[in-house]
Motif scaffolding. Structure first.
Motif, short mmCIF file in Angstrom:
data_model
loop_
_atom_site.label_atom_id
_atom_site.label_comp_id
_atom_site.label_asym_id
_atom_site.label_seq_id
_atom_site.Cartn_x
_atom_site.Cartn_y
_atom_site.Cartn_z
N MET A 1 0.85 -1.19 0.00
CA MET A 1 0.00 0.00 0.00
C MET A 1 0.89 1.24 0.00
O MET A 1 1.85 1.32 0.74
N GLN B 1 -11.27 -0.13 2.78
CA GLN B 1 -9.97 -0.62 2.32
C GLN B 1 -10.06 -1.14 0.89
O GLN B 1 -9.12 -0.97 0.12
N TYR B 2 -11.17 -1.73 0.52
CA TYR B 2 -11.38 -2.18 -0.86
C TYR B 2 -11.33 -0.97 -1.81
O TYR B 2 -10.69 -1.02 -2.86
N ASP C 1 -7.84 0.12 -2.24
CA ASP C 1 -7.11 -0.80 -3.14
C ASP C 1 -7.45 -0.50 -4.60
O ASP C 1 -6.56 -0.47 -5.45
N TYR D 1 -5.62 2.70 -5.56
CA TYR D 1 -4.17 2.52 -5.72
C TYR D 1 -3.85 1.90 -7.08
O TYR D 1 -2.84 2.23 -7.69
#
Length: 182
Positions: free
Chosen positions: A1, A56-57, A60, A63
């Motif tokens: 991350m 958090q998904y 992701d 990113y």
């Protein structure tokens, strides 16, 4: 991350993480703090964990593709050199990735100290680096502190006669919408 922490004079904003679930639950389950939050107000730790997992998904996805629309980038707000968050702030990138919605929640023990506006100004700067051109925010018309924060960061009133329905209670309230062009 990647490191997407944002540092201000007094705060550090960090992408929301599962390790903060217990501290965030203390914020999201506090009825005074969440009184005017449309989707907040957790009843148990699992609801907080589920929210963090979805967040958090979205991180992701973002990113992988920085132009990803329809992602909510949620940050935990920390006072510098502390380990427990005092709130959250979100930038929700909309279908048109040059537009976003912003929202925040600060535990009532830390309100009226300028932390909300400090975090919001930092998110506005972050949004500019993403190519976002305009940001909207909404709040319950009775939530005077949130509306004041919107004005403090330069947002202009778009509407003060919208309606919002609180999903957990069915309560209908008037809603304010503000916007800022970056």
């Amino acid at each position: 991350m990647e490191n997407t922490n944002i540092t201000t004079e007094r705060l550090e904003l960090k992408p929301i993480k599962l390790e903060d679930a217990e501290a965030l639950f203390k914020i999201t389950s506090n009825k005074t703090t969440t009184r005017y939050m449309l989707y907040a107000g957790t009843e148990n730790i699992q609801e907080t964990i589920d929210f963090i997992t979805v967040s958090q998904y979205d991180w992701d996805l973002w990113y992988i593709n920085k132009n990803q629309p329809n992602v909510a980038l949620n940050f935990s707000i920390f006072i510098k050199n502390t380990t427990k968050p005092i709130g959250t702030i979100e930038i929700n990138i909309l279908e048109d990735p040059t537009t976003a919605e912003m929202g925040w929640m600060i535990h009532n023990d830390f309100q009226n100290k300028g932390y909300g506006s400090e975090a919001a100004f930092a998110i506005l700067d972050f949004a500019k680096t993403l190519g976002i051109k305009s940001i909207v925010a909404h709040c319950d018309k009775r939530n005077i502190p949130s509306f004041s924060l919107m004005k403090k960061i330069g947002m202009k009133l778009v509407s003060d006669d919208g309606d919002r329905i609180y999903l957990k209670t069915g309560e209908i309230a008037k809603e304010i919408c503000c916007k800022i062009e970056l």
